[in-house]
Design a protein around this motif. Structure first.
Motif, PDB file in Angstrom:
ATOM      1  N   LEU A 117       0.816  -1.210   0.000  1.00  0.00           N
ATOM      2  CA  LEU A 117       0.000   0.000   0.000  1.00  0.00           C
ATOM      3  C   LEU A 117       0.852   1.263   0.000  1.00  0.00           C
ATOM      4  CD1 LEU A 117      -2.833  -1.010   2.510  1.00  0.00           C
ATOM      5  CD2 LEU A 117      -2.854  -1.111   0.006  1.00  0.00           C
ATOM      6  N   GLY A 118       2.026   1.201   0.582  1.00  0.00           N
ATOM      7  CA  GLY A 118       2.910   2.360   0.615  1.00  0.00           C
ATOM      8  C   GLY A 118       3.473   2.707  -0.753  1.00  0.00           C
ATOM      9  N   MET A 119       3.782   1.700  -1.542  1.00  0.00           N
ATOM     10  CA  MET A 119       4.346   1.911  -2.877  1.00  0.00           C
ATOM     11  C   MET A 119       3.276   1.894  -3.973  1.00  0.00           C
ATOM     12  SD  MET A 119       7.531   2.345  -2.359  1.00  0.00           S
ATOM     13  CE  MET A 119       8.251   2.123  -3.961  1.00  0.00           C
ATOM     14  N   HIS A 120       2.029   1.596  -3.612  1.00  0.00           N
ATOM     15  CA  HIS A 120       0.912   1.497  -4.563  1.00  0.00           C
ATOM     16  C   HIS A 120       1.193   0.440  -5.627  1.00  0.00           C
ATOM     17  CE1 HIS A 120      -1.141   5.611  -3.700  1.00  0.00           C
ATOM     18  NE2 HIS A 120      -0.633   5.081  -2.611  1.00  0.00           N
ATOM     19  N   THR A 121       1.555  -0.763  -5.164  1.00  0.00           N
ATOM     20  CA  THR A 121       1.851  -1.844  -6.106  1.00  0.00           C
ATOM     21  C   THR A 121       1.136  -3.129  -5.704  1.00  0.00           C
ATOM     22  OG1 THR A 121       3.823  -2.532  -4.864  1.00  0.00           O
ATOM     23  CG2 THR A 121       4.148  -0.953  -6.671  1.00  0.00           C
ATOM     24  N   CYS A 122       0.865  -3.945  -6.713  1.00  0.00           N
ATOM     25  CA  CYS A 122       0.333  -5.293  -6.522  1.00  0.00           C
ATOM     26  C   CYS A 122       0.991  -6.172  -7.577  1.00  0.00           C
ATOM     27  CB  CYS A 122      -1.192  -5.310  -6.687  1.00  0.00           C
ATOM     28  SG  CYS A 122      -1.899  -6.978  -6.531  1.00  0.00           S
ATOM     29  N   THR A 123       1.224  -7.431  -7.241  1.00  0.00           N
ATOM     30  CA  THR A 123       1.894  -8.316  -8.193  1.00  0.00           C
ATOM     31  C   THR A 123       1.018  -8.694  -9.379  1.00  0.00           C
ATOM     32  OG1 THR A 123       1.321 -10.222  -6.803  1.00  0.00           O
ATOM     33  CG2 THR A 123       3.534  -9.258  -6.524  1.00  0.00           C
ATOM     34  N   CYS A 124      -0.265  -8.361  -9.366  1.00  0.00           N
ATOM     35  CA  CYS A 124      -1.107  -8.584 -10.551  1.00  0.00           C
ATOM     36  C   CYS A 124      -0.896  -7.465 -11.579  1.00  0.00           C
ATOM     37  CB  CYS A 124      -2.581  -8.686 -10.179  1.00  0.00           C
ATOM     38  SG  CYS A 124      -3.412  -7.104  -9.870  1.00  0.00           S
ATOM     39  N   TRP A 125      -0.289  -6.370 -11.180  1.00  0.00           N
ATOM     40  CA  TRP A 125       0.072  -5.212 -12.006  1.00  0.00           C
ATOM     41  C   TRP A 125      -1.103  -4.339 -12.434  1.00  0.00           C
ATOM     42  CZ3 TRP A 125       4.786  -3.178 -12.850  1.00  0.00           C
ATOM     43  CH2 TRP A 125       5.877  -3.968 -12.448  1.00  0.00           C
ATOM     44  N   PRO A 166     -10.533   3.211  -0.494  1.00  0.00           N
ATOM     45  CA  PRO A 166      -9.749   2.981  -1.714  1.00  0.00           C
ATOM     46  C   PRO A 166      -9.474   4.247  -2.521  1.00  0.00           C
ATOM     47  CG  PRO A 166     -11.448   1.317  -1.508  1.00  0.00           C
ATOM     48  CD  PRO A 166     -11.699   2.335  -0.430  1.00  0.00           C
ATOM     49  N   SER A 167     -10.368   5.213  -2.498  1.00  0.00           N
ATOM     50  CA  SER A 167     -10.159   6.438  -3.280  1.00  0.00           C
ATOM     51  C   SER A 167      -8.947   7.239  -2.797  1.00  0.00           C
ATOM     52  CB  SER A 167     -11.408   7.319  -3.266  1.00  0.00           C
ATOM     53  OG  SER A 167     -11.774   7.660  -1.962  1.00  0.00           O
ATOM     54  N   MET A 168      -8.487   6.951  -1.567  1.00  0.00           N
ATOM     55  CA  MET A 168      -7.278   7.610  -1.057  1.00  0.00           C
ATOM     56  C   MET A 168      -6.018   7.083  -1.738  1.00  0.00           C
ATOM     57  SD  MET A 168      -8.161   7.505   3.034  1.00  0.00           S
ATOM     58  CE  MET A 168      -6.463   7.751   3.468  1.00  0.00           C
ATOM     59  N   PHE A 169      -6.136   5.962  -2.453  1.00  0.00           N
ATOM     60  CA  PHE A 169      -4.981   5.295  -3.033  1.00  0.00           C
ATOM     61  C   PHE A 169      -4.930   5.368  -4.559  1.00  0.00           C
ATOM     62  CE2 PHE A 169      -5.396   3.609   1.179  1.00  0.00           C
ATOM     63  CZ  PHE A 169      -4.093   3.434   1.607  1.00  0.00           C
ATOM     64  N   VAL A 170      -5.782   6.177  -5.177  1.00  0.00           N
ATOM     65  CA  VAL A 170      -5.704   6.324  -6.633  1.00  0.00           C
ATOM     66  C   VAL A 170      -4.528   7.226  -6.986  1.00  0.00           C
ATOM     67  CG1 VAL A 170      -8.181   5.958  -6.984  1.00  0.00           C
ATOM     68  CG2 VAL A 170      -7.288   8.275  -6.767  1.00  0.00           C
ATOM     69  N   ASP A 171      -4.017   7.074  -8.189  1.00  0.00           N
ATOM     70  CA  ASP A 171      -2.905   7.923  -8.638  1.00  0.00           C
ATOM     71  C   ASP A 171      -3.360   9.371  -8.743  1.00  0.00           C
ATOM     72  OD1 ASP A 171      -1.199   5.811  -8.709  1.00  0.00           O
ATOM     73  OD2 ASP A 171      -1.031   5.709 -10.889  1.00  0.00           O
ATOM     74  N   ASN A 172      -2.427  10.274  -8.585  1.00  0.00           N
ATOM     75  CA  ASN A 172      -2.728  11.707  -8.596  1.00  0.00           C
ATOM     76  C   ASN A 172      -3.378  12.181  -9.891  1.00  0.00           C
ATOM     77  OD1 ASN A 172      -1.770  12.050  -6.017  1.00  0.00           O
ATOM     78  ND2 ASN A 172       0.265  12.657  -6.676  1.00  0.00           N
TER      79      ASN A 172
END
Length: 129
Positions: free
Chosen positions: A69-77, A100-106
């Protein structure tokens, strides 16, 4: 050419006005996508490994994915490709009782959307002389 300029001018103005009215952290289209993804999280279980690191297991095939969550990554890509948290990331986000909306890209935020449509296309005065 005048028709294209007028169309662009009014479209940009309309989108500026629409984005100002958005009340959510993201736009309505992104909110719908997040909501749809959130409905699928019941298929998964998030196991915390660290403060922001999770192993998420489940789904139709019982796959396991690593979510950071810190790097905004998942292994499913999918998160990295779309900028929107995937189902695995959303499961981990829900496990932390976050939105979840707190974690969308800028680039998906209303402020960025507004910046894109901020420049004015100025009207032209025509002389009938």
């Amino acid at each position: 050419m005048e028709g294209m300029r007028m169309g662009s001018m009014t479209r940009m103005a309309d989108r500026r006005v629409a984005s100002i009215r958005w009340t959510d952290m993201v736009g309505p289209r992104i909110s719908k996508i997040i909501e749809k993804i959130g409905k699928r999280t019941y298929e998964y279980i998030a196991h915390m490994s660290g403060e922001f690191l999770y192993q998420v297991a489940g789904g139709m095939y019982g796959n396991k994915h690593v979510v950071d969550l810190g790097m905004h990554t998942c292994t499913c890509w999918m998160w990295q490709l779309s900028g929107i948290p995937c189902v695995h990331a959303t499961c981990a986000i829900f496990a932390k009782n976050l939105e979840p909306s707190m974690f969308v890209d800028n680039y998906l935020l209303p402020s960025t959307y507004l910046d894109v449509y901020d420049p004015n296309i100025y009207p032209i005065v025509e002389d009938d002389d």
